[in-house]
Design a protein around this motif. Structure first.
Motif, mmCIF file in Angstrom:
data_model
loop_
_atom_site.group_PDB
_atom_site.id
_atom_site.type_symbol
_atom_site.label_atom_id
_atom_site.label_comp_id
_atom_site.label_asym_id
_atom_site.label_seq_id
_atom_site.Cartn_x
_atom_site.Cartn_y
_atom_site.Cartn_z
ATOM 1 N N GLU A 63 0.819 -1.315 -0.140
ATOM 2 C CA GLU A 63 0.191 -0.051 -0.250
ATOM 3 C C GLU A 63 1.020 1.313 -0.034
ATOM 4 O O GLU A 63 0.658 2.217 -0.662
ATOM 5 C CB GLU A 63 -1.046 0.124 0.975
ATOM 6 C CG GLU A 63 -1.995 -1.169 0.823
ATOM 7 C CD GLU A 63 -2.961 -1.352 2.450
ATOM 8 O OE1 GLU A 63 -2.179 -1.064 3.414
ATOM 9 O OE2 GLU A 63 -3.633 -2.286 1.980
ATOM 10 N N GLU A 64 1.970 1.219 0.710
ATOM 11 C CA GLU A 64 2.871 2.289 0.707
ATOM 12 C C GLU A 64 3.404 2.506 -0.669
ATOM 13 O O GLU A 64 3.631 3.657 -1.053
ATOM 14 C CB GLU A 64 4.038 2.125 1.651
ATOM 15 C CG GLU A 64 3.868 2.368 3.087
ATOM 16 C CD GLU A 64 5.166 2.310 3.922
ATOM 17 O OE1 GLU A 64 5.991 1.709 3.416
ATOM 18 O OE2 GLU A 64 5.150 3.193 4.862
ATOM 19 N N TRP A 65 3.909 1.437 -1.191
ATOM 20 C CA TRP A 65 4.396 1.284 -2.614
ATOM 21 C C TRP A 65 3.263 2.194 -3.707
ATOM 22 O O TRP A 65 3.640 2.796 -4.448
ATOM 23 C CB TRP A 65 4.883 -0.066 -3.250
ATOM 24 C CG TRP A 65 5.390 -0.108 -4.583
ATOM 25 C CD1 TRP A 65 5.518 0.825 -5.252
ATOM 26 C CD2 TRP A 65 5.854 -1.205 -5.252
ATOM 27 N NE1 TRP A 65 6.105 0.205 -6.667
ATOM 28 C CE2 TRP A 65 6.251 -1.030 -6.531
ATOM 29 C CE3 TRP A 65 5.673 -2.614 -4.803
ATOM 30 C CZ2 TRP A 65 6.643 -2.056 -7.174
ATOM 31 C CZ3 TRP A 65 5.993 -3.674 -5.396
ATOM 32 C CH2 TRP A 65 6.497 -3.446 -7.067
ATOM 33 N N ASN A 66 1.930 1.640 -3.513
ATOM 34 C CA ASN A 66 1.051 2.120 -4.412
ATOM 35 C C ASN A 66 0.861 3.530 -4.369
ATOM 36 O O ASN A 66 0.624 4.347 -5.217
ATOM 37 C CB ASN A 66 -0.373 1.541 -4.141
ATOM 38 C CG ASN A 66 -0.508 0.143 -4.713
ATOM 39 O OD1 ASN A 66 0.299 -0.302 -5.692
ATOM 40 N ND2 ASN A 66 -1.326 -0.549 -4.293
ATOM 41 N N THR A 67 0.974 4.274 -2.808
ATOM 42 C CA THR A 67 0.798 5.486 -2.553
ATOM 43 C C THR A 67 1.828 6.461 -3.168
ATOM 44 O O THR A 67 1.655 7.437 -3.787
ATOM 45 C CB THR A 67 0.951 5.866 -0.996
ATOM 46 O OG1 THR A 67 -0.338 5.130 -0.377
ATOM 47 C CG2 THR A 67 0.543 7.064 -0.591
ATOM 48 N N GLU A 68 3.115 5.760 -3.070
ATOM 49 C CA GLU A 68 4.402 6.269 -3.601
ATOM 50 C C GLU A 68 4.163 6.497 -5.151
ATOM 51 O O GLU A 68 4.426 7.408 -5.878
ATOM 52 C CB GLU A 68 5.457 5.606 -3.301
ATOM 53 C CG GLU A 68 6.948 6.114 -3.864
ATOM 54 C CD GLU A 68 7.799 4.810 -3.647
ATOM 55 O OE1 GLU A 68 8.516 4.194 -4.559
ATOM 56 O OE2 GLU A 68 7.949 4.248 -2.127
ATOM 57 N N TRP A 69 3.783 5.421 -5.826
ATOM 58 C CA TRP A 69 3.562 5.320 -7.251
ATOM 59 C C TRP A 69 2.541 6.350 -7.562
ATOM 60 O O TRP A 69 2.656 7.111 -8.592
ATOM 61 C CB TRP A 69 3.178 3.899 -7.668
ATOM 62 C CG TRP A 69 3.003 3.781 -9.166
ATOM 63 C CD1 TRP A 69 4.072 3.465 -9.993
ATOM 64 C CD2 TRP A 69 1.856 4.223 -10.074
ATOM 65 N NE1 TRP A 69 3.556 3.232 -11.324
ATOM 66 C CE2 TRP A 69 2.395 4.101 -11.324
ATOM 67 C CE3 TRP A 69 0.792 4.795 -9.830
ATOM 68 C CZ2 TRP A 69 1.485 4.200 -12.609
ATOM 69 C CZ3 TRP A 69 -0.019 4.906 -11.214
ATOM 70 C CH2 TRP A 69 0.378 4.755 -12.460
ATOM 71 N N ASP A 70 1.430 6.771 -6.792
ATOM 72 C CA ASP A 70 0.310 7.641 -7.177
ATOM 73 C C ASP A 70 0.928 8.966 -6.956
ATOM 74 O O ASP A 70 0.609 9.802 -8.019
ATOM 75 C CB ASP A 70 -0.805 7.326 -6.131
ATOM 76 C CG ASP A 70 -1.646 6.066 -6.421
ATOM 77 O OD1 ASP A 70 -1.489 5.330 -7.569
ATOM 78 O OD2 ASP A 70 -2.278 5.693 -5.674
ATOM 79 N N LEU A 99 10.514 -2.227 -12.803
ATOM 80 C CA LEU A 99 12.011 -2.507 -13.149
ATOM 81 C C LEU A 99 12.883 -2.340 -12.085
ATOM 82 O O LEU A 99 13.865 -3.296 -11.701
ATOM 83 C CB LEU A 99 12.471 -2.097 -14.337
ATOM 84 C CG LEU A 99 12.113 -2.657 -15.680
ATOM 85 C CD1 LEU A 99 12.420 -1.902 -16.899
ATOM 86 C CD2 LEU A 99 12.360 -4.220 -15.975
ATOM 87 N N ASN A 100 12.375 -1.073 -11.354
ATOM 88 C CA ASN A 100 13.581 -0.637 -10.496
ATOM 89 C C ASN A 100 13.008 -0.695 -8.840
ATOM 90 O O ASN A 100 13.854 -0.767 -7.933
ATOM 91 C CB ASN A 100 13.704 0.899 -10.615
ATOM 92 C CG ASN A 100 14.289 1.130 -11.966
ATOM 93 O OD1 ASN A 100 15.196 0.576 -12.367
ATOM 94 N ND2 ASN A 100 13.730 2.006 -12.927
ATOM 95 N N HIS A 101 11.857 -1.303 -8.757
ATOM 96 C CA HIS A 101 11.320 -1.176 -7.140
ATOM 97 C C HIS A 101 12.000 -2.410 -6.372
ATOM 98 O O HIS A 101 11.962 -3.624 -6.845
ATOM 99 C CB HIS A 101 9.771 -1.111 -7.026
ATOM 100 C CG HIS A 101 9.397 -0.541 -5.801
ATOM 101 N ND1 HIS A 101 9.541 -1.617 -4.731
ATOM 102 C CD2 HIS A 101 8.795 0.153 -5.274
ATOM 103 C CE1 HIS A 101 8.791 -0.889 -3.824
ATOM 104 N NE2 HIS A 101 8.647 0.268 -4.041
ATOM 105 N N PRO A 102 12.412 -2.152 -5.299
ATOM 106 C CA PRO A 102 13.121 -3.273 -4.398
ATOM 107 C C PRO A 102 12.067 -4.374 -3.982
ATOM 108 O O PRO A 102 12.466 -5.455 -3.822
ATOM 109 C CB PRO A 102 13.606 -2.754 -3.337
ATOM 110 C CG PRO A 102 13.006 -1.167 -3.221
ATOM 111 C CD PRO A 102 12.514 -0.894 -4.533
ATOM 112 N N LEU A 103 10.935 -4.104 -4.103
ATOM 113 C CA LEU A 103 9.650 -5.189 -3.723
ATOM 114 C C LEU A 103 9.098 -5.957 -4.723
ATOM 115 O O LEU A 103 8.279 -6.873 -4.633
ATOM 116 C CB LEU A 103 8.848 -4.603 -2.846
ATOM 117 C CG LEU A 103 9.212 -3.959 -1.543
ATOM 118 C CD1 LEU A 103 7.932 -3.216 -0.537
ATOM 119 C CD2 LEU A 103 9.658 -5.347 -0.564
#
Length: 199
Positions: A63-70, A99-103
């Protein structure tokens, strides 16, 4: 914010940061709560207090990743004047993020893990619903701006999400330029189809 709430938030962030690093390094399956306990110095009970279980912790990170993407997308979106431009921009943004996200690797393991608790399935469903809503709104803007024909927006949103999800899987082993080209081609096909125009 009172001191107790501030300490709670700091502990939650400490756990999330350590878990993110471990999941990125070891993957989802190989990272245990005990690993997170060792990395944070927090007790397992403290981790469970904040996140319920390992799945809940990983969903929090997604969810943090999604928020960061948004947020990153919203900063970029104004660079694209038309909905068609936005779709190509979104595809590129997705390709580079995946390609770049650590998760990325850990999220593949997580989603491919067949056994999930009902509450986890519900949170995943809500996440996917958010992706579909995003696509639906973007496509509806294209219809409203007379860039696209009036059509089944919900169906197109599902097709677009499926296309991006499939590309996400196939582009894992591609070089950067090859992946970007695949995402551009996907948008070409999505927007224009593959049939030759009749004469």
């Amino acid at each position: 914010m009172n001191k107790k709430k501030q300490q709670t938030e700091q502990t939650k962030k400490k756990i999330a940061d350590a878990a993110r690093a471990l999941f990125a390094q070891k993957g989802y399956k190989a990272t245990s709560i005990e690993d997170i306990v060792k990395a944070t110095g927090c007790s397992a009970g403290n981790i469970y207090y904040h996140f319920k279980n390992k799945e809940g912790l990983f969903l929090y990170l997604l969810e943090e990743w999604n928020t960061e993407w948004d947020k990153t997308w919203l900063d970029k979106e104004t660079l694209y004047p038309t909905t068609i431009d936005k779709l190509y921009g979104m595809a590129e943004h997705l390709a580079l993020d995946q390609l770049n996200h650590p998760l990325t690797k850990a999220s593949d393991e997580f989603f491919n893990n067949s056994e999930k608790a009902p509450d986890v399935e519900e949170r995943i469903h809500e996440m996917v619903k958010g992706y579909l809503d995003f696509n639906r709104q973007l496509l509806q803007r294209g219809i409203d701006n007379h860039e696209f024909e009036t059509t089944n927006v919900t169906g197109l949103a599902i097709i677009l999400d499926s296309l991006m999800l499939g590309l996400n899987q196939h582009s894992r082993r591609m070089e950067r330029e090859e992946a970007l080209e695949a995402y551009r081609l996907a948008m070409d096909v999505f927007l224009h189809g593959i049939t030759k125009p009749t004469r």
